[in-house]
Motif scaffolding. Structure first.
Motif, mmCIF file in Angstrom:
data_model
loop_
_atom_site.group_PDB
_atom_site.id
_atom_site.type_symbol
_atom_site.label_atom_id
_atom_site.label_comp_id
_atom_site.label_asym_id
_atom_site.label_seq_id
_atom_site.Cartn_x
_atom_site.Cartn_y
_atom_site.Cartn_z
ATOM 1 N N LYS A 1 -4.910 -4.124 -6.776
ATOM 2 C CA LYS A 1 -4.009 -4.796 -5.845
ATOM 3 C C LYS A 1 -4.542 -4.688 -4.418
ATOM 4 C CE LYS A 1 0.345 -4.356 -8.413
ATOM 5 N NZ LYS A 1 1.683 -3.714 -8.427
ATOM 6 N N TYR A 2 -5.047 -3.504 -4.088
ATOM 7 C CA TYR A 2 -5.620 -3.298 -2.759
ATOM 8 C C TYR A 2 -6.835 -4.211 -2.557
ATOM 9 C CZ TYR A 2 -8.465 -1.197 0.902
ATOM 10 O OH TYR A 2 -9.252 -1.007 2.010
ATOM 11 N N ILE A 3 -7.729 -4.236 -3.540
ATOM 12 C CA ILE A 3 -8.938 -5.058 -3.437
ATOM 13 C C ILE A 3 -8.580 -6.535 -3.335
ATOM 14 C CG2 ILE A 3 -10.999 -5.831 -4.682
ATOM 15 C CD1 ILE A 3 -11.244 -2.991 -5.802
ATOM 16 N N TYR A 4 -7.626 -6.979 -4.142
ATOM 17 C CA TYR A 4 -7.212 -8.390 -4.091
ATOM 18 C C TYR A 4 -6.719 -8.742 -2.695
ATOM 19 C CZ TYR A 4 -4.338 -12.541 -4.559
ATOM 20 O OH TYR A 4 -3.782 -13.780 -4.366
ATOM 21 N N ASN A 5 -5.924 -7.866 -2.128
ATOM 22 C CA ASN A 5 -5.379 -8.114 -0.798
ATOM 23 C C ASN A 5 -6.488 -8.217 0.248
ATOM 24 O OD1 ASN A 5 -2.718 -8.182 0.735
ATOM 25 N ND2 ASN A 5 -3.817 -6.609 1.884
ATOM 26 N N GLU A 6 -7.488 -7.327 0.172
ATOM 27 C CA GLU A 6 -8.594 -7.351 1.129
ATOM 28 C C GLU A 6 -9.457 -8.597 0.951
ATOM 29 O OE1 GLU A 6 -9.122 -4.942 3.668
ATOM 30 O OE2 GLU A 6 -7.059 -4.624 3.011
ATOM 31 N N ASN B 1 0.800 -1.226 0.000
ATOM 32 C CA ASN B 1 0.000 0.000 0.000
ATOM 33 C C ASN B 1 0.835 1.279 0.000
ATOM 34 O OD1 ASN B 1 -2.490 -1.325 0.033
ATOM 35 N ND2 ASN B 1 -2.481 -1.516 2.243
ATOM 36 N N ASN B 2 2.155 1.154 -0.058
ATOM 37 C CA ASN B 2 3.009 2.339 0.042
ATOM 38 C C ASN B 2 2.688 3.388 -1.015
ATOM 39 O OD1 ASN B 2 4.380 1.434 2.254
ATOM 40 N ND2 ASN B 2 6.309 1.032 1.207
ATOM 41 N N GLU B 3 2.601 2.960 -2.264
ATOM 42 C CA GLU B 3 2.375 3.909 -3.353
ATOM 43 C C GLU B 3 0.984 4.519 -3.259
ATOM 44 O OE1 GLU B 3 2.817 4.191 -8.244
ATOM 45 O OE2 GLU B 3 3.302 2.328 -7.190
ATOM 46 N N LEU B 4 -0.006 3.696 -2.957
ATOM 47 C CA LEU B 4 -1.369 4.194 -2.817
ATOM 48 C C LEU B 4 -1.462 5.166 -1.655
ATOM 49 C CD1 LEU B 4 -4.188 3.973 -4.023
ATOM 50 C CD2 LEU B 4 -4.637 2.028 -2.523
ATOM 51 N N PHE B 5 -0.803 4.844 -0.548
ATOM 52 C CA PHE B 5 -0.776 5.730 0.616
ATOM 53 C C PHE B 5 -0.197 7.091 0.229
ATOM 54 C CE2 PHE B 5 0.931 7.687 4.377
ATOM 55 C CZ PHE B 5 0.080 7.324 5.408
ATOM 56 N N SER B 6 0.899 7.083 -0.508
ATOM 57 C CA SER B 6 1.568 8.329 -0.908
ATOM 58 C C SER B 6 0.671 9.187 -1.795
ATOM 59 C CB SER B 6 2.876 8.015 -1.641
ATOM 60 O OG SER B 6 3.781 7.341 -0.780
ATOM 61 N N LEU B 7 -0.067 8.556 -2.688
ATOM 62 C CA LEU B 7 -0.975 9.305 -3.576
ATOM 63 C C LEU B 7 -2.121 9.935 -2.789
ATOM 64 C CD1 LEU B 7 -1.240 6.884 -6.637
ATOM 65 C CD2 LEU B 7 -0.056 9.086 -6.539
ATOM 66 N N ILE B 8 -2.682 9.190 -1.843
ATOM 67 C CA ILE B 8 -3.775 9.727 -1.022
ATOM 68 C C ILE B 8 -3.276 10.918 -0.213
ATOM 69 C CG2 ILE B 8 -5.445 9.218 0.800
ATOM 70 C CD1 ILE B 8 -5.211 6.236 -0.052
ATOM 71 N N LYS B 9 -2.084 10.771 0.345
ATOM 72 C CA LYS B 9 -1.513 11.846 1.151
ATOM 73 C C LYS B 9 -1.214 13.076 0.303
ATOM 74 C CE LYS B 9 2.130 12.774 4.544
ATOM 75 N NZ LYS B 9 3.252 12.194 5.320
ATOM 76 N N LYS B 10 -0.756 12.866 -0.920
ATOM 77 C CA LYS B 10 -0.382 13.981 -1.799
ATOM 78 C C LYS B 10 -1.589 14.771 -2.271
ATOM 79 C CE LYS B 10 2.180 15.052 -6.033
ATOM 80 N NZ LYS B 10 3.020 14.480 -7.132
ATOM 81 N N TYR B 11 -2.665 14.073 -2.630
ATOM 82 C CA TYR B 11 -3.812 14.740 -3.244
ATOM 83 C C TYR B 11 -5.034 14.849 -2.316
ATOM 84 C CZ TYR B 11 -1.165 14.051 -7.531
ATOM 85 O OH TYR B 11 -0.188 14.079 -8.494
#
Length: 225
Positions: A111-116, A5-15
């Motif tokens: 990727k997030y959905i698959y993991n959940e 989730n690192n990349e997704l986390f960074s995008l949420i934080k940025k925008y």
């Protein structure tokens, strides 16, 4: 934070928009639009009420956690209950699409959905194979993976405040059943509970794992966050 989730986390934080909540605050998530959340600090319980009126605990969010609202969240009464003062970032998927290439964003979301989904499949498997006790034991392993701190005497402190009611909501069963199982685990010197701090202490993790034939699944699947 899970690498997945690192990349997704960074995008949420940025925008996303930065929001702060205080201890014991409750926020309902029925927004009518899909939002992504990235937790910067604090602890929040994601809960919902099923069709029978029973409150269930679906996820515990901490620093580094990512959560995405789904269609289910709009149809069911989901809410975040903040166990600590918490800071998070919130952004709608539609807003992210304005800044991020759709293919890249869709890949991260899939990727997030698959993991959940994989985590839910393993939870259902544990209940199917090992019953109610197995569900409690497997969730203790997941809690240890998510919040465990090894103490000097080798025991593992689950470093998040959890009542018996919280654990029963996480397991989807009655508090009485959970309390009975906890008492048995305490008598067998497998588990302890600090009433003052409201935190569980695992005395014998290997015994718990052996009882559910733990397969040592990757941590991105075997966790509560």
């Amino acid at each position: 934070m899970l690498k997945l989730n690192n990349e997704l986390f960074s995008l949420i934080k940025k925008y996303g928009d930065r929001k702060s909540f205080i201890h014991d605050e409750i926020v309902h998530l029925n927004n009518g639009e899909k939002f992504l959340y990235a937790f910067e600090k604090g602890v929040a319980f994601l809960k919902h009420t099923d069709i029978t009126g029973k409150v269930l605990l679906s996820k515990i969010c901490k620093k580094g956690s990512v959560y995405m609202e789904t269609i289910d969240d709009i149809q069911i009464n989901y809410h975040l209950f903040f166990k600590e003062n918490t800071t998070l970032y919130q952004v709608s998927i539609n807003k992210l699409k304005k800044y991020i290439d759709n293919d890249n964003l869709n890949t991260l979301i899939l990727k997030y959905i698959y993991n959940e989904v994989r985590k839910r499949e393993l939870t259902i498997r544990d209940y199917t194979f090992y019953g109610k006790k197995g569900m409690i034991l497997s969730n203790l392993v997941r809690l240890a993976n998510s919040f465990g701190k090894t103490l000097k005497n080798g025991t593992i402190l689950i470093d998040v405040k959890l009542t018996h009611e919280d654990l029963s909501q996480l397991c989807g069963m009655s508090r009485e059943r959970v309390t009975k199982t906890i008492s048995k685990l305490k008598n067998d010197n497998i588990l302890d509970y600090d009433k003052k701090s409201k935190k569980f202490i695992i005395l014998d993790l290997e015994s718990i794992k052996n009882q559910i034939n733990c397969e040592e699944c990757p941590l991105n699947f075997c966790n509560i966050c």
